[in-house]
Design a protein around this motif. Structure first.
Motif, PDB file in Angstrom:
ATOM      1  N   PHE A  83     115.367  26.847 105.354  1.00 36.82           N
ATOM      2  CA  PHE A  83     116.781  26.888 104.997  1.00 36.82           C
ATOM      3  C   PHE A  83     117.651  27.140 106.214  1.00 36.82           C
ATOM      4  CE2 PHE A  83     114.273  27.906 101.354  1.00 36.82           C
ATOM      5  CZ  PHE A  83     114.856  27.132 100.360  1.00 36.82           C
ATOM      6  N   ASP A  84     118.816  26.498 106.225  1.00 39.22           N
ATOM      7  CA  ASP A  84     119.857  26.793 107.197  1.00 39.22           C
ATOM      8  C   ASP A  84     120.879  27.644 106.465  1.00 39.22           C
ATOM      9  OD1 ASP A  84     121.652  26.485 109.490  1.00 39.22           O
ATOM     10  OD2 ASP A  84     122.790  25.141 108.201  1.00 39.22           O
ATOM     11  N   ILE A  85     121.070  28.884 106.932  1.00 44.72           N
ATOM     12  CA  ILE A  85     121.996  29.797 106.254  1.00 44.72           C
ATOM     13  C   ILE A  85     123.184  30.107 107.166  1.00 44.72           C
ATOM     14  CG2 ILE A  85     120.121  30.874 104.948  1.00 44.72           C
ATOM     15  CD1 ILE A  85     120.489  33.357 106.833  1.00 44.72           C
ATOM     16  N   VAL A  86     124.274  30.558 106.581  1.00 45.99           N
ATOM     17  CA  VAL A  86     125.447  30.910 107.376  1.00 45.99           C
ATOM     18  C   VAL A  86     126.043  32.266 107.007  1.00 45.99           C
ATOM     19  CG1 VAL A  86     126.111  28.544 107.943  1.00 45.99           C
ATOM     20  CG2 VAL A  86     126.948  29.573 105.831  1.00 45.99           C
ATOM     21  N   SER A  87     125.319  33.054 106.202  1.00 44.35           N
ATOM     22  CA  SER A  87     125.851  34.375 105.861  1.00 44.35           C
ATOM     23  C   SER A  87     124.723  35.265 105.351  1.00 44.35           C
ATOM     24  CB  SER A  87     126.927  34.264 104.760  1.00 44.35           C
ATOM     25  OG  SER A  87     126.332  33.894 103.537  1.00 44.35           O
ATOM     26  N   GLY A  88     125.027  36.568 105.301  1.00 46.37           N
ATOM     27  CA  GLY A  88     124.070  37.504 104.730  1.00 46.37           C
ATOM     28  C   GLY A  88     123.837  37.208 103.256  1.00 46.37           C
ATOM     29  N   GLY A  89     124.873  36.727 102.585  1.00 47.61           N
ATOM     30  CA  GLY A  89     124.745  36.384 101.164  1.00 47.61           C
ATOM     31  C   GLY A  89     123.762  35.240 100.973  1.00 47.61           C
ATOM     32  N   GLU A  90     123.851  34.238 101.837  1.00 49.67           N
ATOM     33  CA  GLU A  90     122.914  33.111 101.724  1.00 49.67           C
ATOM     34  C   GLU A  90     121.478  33.575 102.007  1.00 49.67           C
ATOM     35  OE1 GLU A  90     125.589  29.083 102.270  1.00 49.67           O
ATOM     36  OE2 GLU A  90     124.246  29.600 103.915  1.00 49.67           O
ATOM     37  N   LEU A  91     121.337  34.509 102.947  1.00 47.09           N
ATOM     38  CA  LEU A  91     119.995  35.059 103.239  1.00 47.09           C
ATOM     39  C   LEU A  91     119.416  35.683 101.966  1.00 47.09           C
ATOM     40  CD1 LEU A  91     117.721  35.994 105.156  1.00 47.09           C
ATOM     41  CD2 LEU A  91     119.129  37.991 105.702  1.00 47.09           C
ATOM     42  N   GLN A  92     120.249  36.490 101.310  1.00 50.51           N
ATOM     43  CA  GLN A  92     119.780  37.170 100.105  1.00 50.51           C
ATOM     44  C   GLN A  92     119.398  36.170  99.002  1.00 50.51           C
ATOM     45  OE1 GLN A  92     122.311  40.525  99.596  1.00 50.51           O
ATOM     46  NE2 GLN A  92     121.416  41.019  97.606  1.00 50.51           N
ATOM     47  N   ARG A  93     120.175  35.110  98.901  1.00 54.54           N
ATOM     48  CA  ARG A  93     119.853  34.074  97.901  1.00 54.54           C
ATOM     49  C   ARG A  93     118.486  33.445  98.182  1.00 54.54           C
ATOM     50  NH1 ARG A  93     123.127  31.749  94.207  1.00 54.54           N
ATOM     51  NH2 ARG A  93     125.220  32.589  94.128  1.00 54.54           N
ATOM     52  N   VAL A  94     118.240  33.076  99.444  1.00 59.53           N
ATOM     53  CA  VAL A  94     116.955  32.426  99.775  1.00 59.53           C
ATOM     54  C   VAL A  94     115.801  33.345  99.420  1.00 59.53           C
ATOM     55  CG1 VAL A  94     115.458  31.587 101.626  1.00 59.53           C
ATOM     56  CG2 VAL A  94     117.873  31.019 101.657  1.00 59.53           C
TER      57      VAL A  94
END
Ligand code: LLP
Length: 423
Positions: A83-94
């Motif tokens: 995954f390419d993420i752009v926020s801490g929120g996206e990290l948590q989702r993954v």
């Protein structure tokens, strides 16, 4: 009969279907506005990238900003994607969806120290760093944790991707990346910092790109830097080619993912870099044409200058037309032989003239009909808002015979839950 560019969307007995499921029926069963996705369309697109990259060290990092619903992430994690993420929120989702941290690259021009800490704690694969100032902060944060942050520098190659100004990112005038001329100095700086470990190089030149040539130009500029770094004894482990491949909304004919990646690998091999790991960060091309937004016709309002078809989906559900003047195809989910087609502006209930989904569309529709906005799988739900206190839509994933509700419709109670009256 399937629709061009939409292999899982078909017209059967006057009904529009996705993986064989009638969209009208899904709209009536789950209510509208409703996003519906084809899981097999997503899998097929991931496989197209993976086929081209097979036989070499590689990672397909799904740019989840395109669609970050948990079941979508789960689908790509199960397909072996990172995954390419752009926020801490996206990290948590993954992590919640079962994705692996060691397959995550963290992009973005404005990572906070807290987000860096979270990503280091999770042990993400790489930070795509976009400025020297960010390098310094990342080094400090990592050093304080007794760690070295794995880093690739995002280089801005100054190449025109020929796309909408809001989604073009590889020009000098854009806020993204480190200028090509400053890249070698930035690498020298990175190597000298105690909390940084240089791993790779990265670029992303824009979105909805429909030809291979800007990619090849950017790649050449990137490989010039890889060569220059090699000459200084810096051997980069990976080359990240970014995302940005376009899809067919109307009559665009972008290369297939497989074709584009093969062309780029050809260039990489020809220049003697075939041994390096290759990363890609596709978003739209993995999910865009896997999804539709269903909406019911509330009222027909013919007028002297314009005919308005007022539907229950609006700019808060799908902002691309209002924000980018994006043309997205609109199809009735049931064909009506008896109704005369007229030219309609398809608009939502939000109190703004900019609230439209399509202008001047020839449609045979009646009140209560279900319409589908096609190619809505990317940057649809993720850009939805609650403007006009409209709860966000529900989402359904079809997978062969199975139909899964993957997100409940938001309730007004959820929407106001964090708010407080005074006193
Ligand atoms: N990598 C980076 C660093 C990005 O900034 C983006 C998208 C991608 C990958 C994925 O690009 P894609 O393959 O999806 O084109 N909201 C706009 C698109 C914004 C794209 C932002 N960055 C739209 O609806 O057209």
């Amino acid at each position: 009969m399937t629709l061009p560019g939409h292999p899982f969307l078909a017209s059967h007995d006057d009904q529009l279907t996705l993986e064989g499921h009638s969209l009208t029926e899904l709209g009536r069963r789950f209510g509208t506005p409703l996003y519906v996705y084809s899981r097999n369309a997503m899998r097929a697109q991931a496989a197209s990238y993976q086929r081209a990259l097979a036989g070499r060290s590689h990672l397909v990092c799904y740019a989840m900003k395109a669609n970050s619903s948990l079941a979508v992430l789960q689908t790509f994690a199960e397909a072996g994607c990172g995954f390419d993420i752009v926020s801490g929120g996206e990290l948590q989702r993954v992590l919640t969806a079962g994705g692996r941290a060691d397959r995550i690259v963290f992009s973005g021009v404005g990572k906070t120290a807290e987000e860096m800490r979270l990503a280091l704690d999770a042990r993400v694969r790489c930070f795509n760093v976009e400025s020297e100032a960010e390098l310094s902060v990342l080094s400090e944060v990592a050093h304080a944790m007794g760690r070295r942050a794995p880093v690739s520098l995002r280089v801005n190659p100054d190449v025109d991707a020929g796309t909408h100004p809001y989604i073009s990112t590889g020009l000098k005038a854009n806020k993204f990346g480190i200028a090509h001329e400053q890249a070698l100095a930035a690498y020298a700086r990175a190597r000298a910092l105690p909390g940084i470990e240089v791993m790779g190089i990265d670029c992303h030149i824009g979105s909805q790109i429909t030809s291979a040539s800007p990619y090849l130009d950017a790649l050449d500029r990137l490989l010039d830097l890889v060569d220059a770094l090699s000459a200084q004894g810096v051997d980069l482990q990976h080359i990240d080619l970014g995302g940005g491949l376009g899809i067919t909304y109307t009559d665009e004919e972008p290369p297939s993912a497989e074709d584009l990646v093969r062309q780029m690998l050809g260039r990489i091999d020809a220049r003697g870099h075939g041994h390096r790991e290759v990363l890609v960060e596709p978003g739209r091309s993995l999910v865009g044409n896997a999804g539709v937004l269903l909406s019911s016709v509330l009222y027909l309002k013919p007028g002297e200058e314009k005919n308005f078809c007022i539907v229950d989906a609006a700019m808060n559900d799908l902002v691309r037309p209002a924000m980018y003047q994006a043309w997205m195809r609109i199809e009735p989910c049931q064909r009506r032989g008896s109704t005369v087609a007229r030219t309609w502006d398809v608009v939502g209930p939000v109190c703004e003239s900019g609230d439209w989904l399509g202008h001047d569309r020839k449609l045979a529709v009646e009140q209560g009909d279900v319409l589908a906005v096609l190619s809505a799988g990317a940057y649809g739900m993720t850009m939805a808002s609650n403007y006009n206190t409209r709860p966000r839509a529900a989402e359904v994933m079809v997978d062969g015979d199975a139909v899964h509700l993957i997100r409940e419709r938001e309730s007004i109670e959820q929407l106001i839950a964090g708010e407080r009256l005074i006193g």
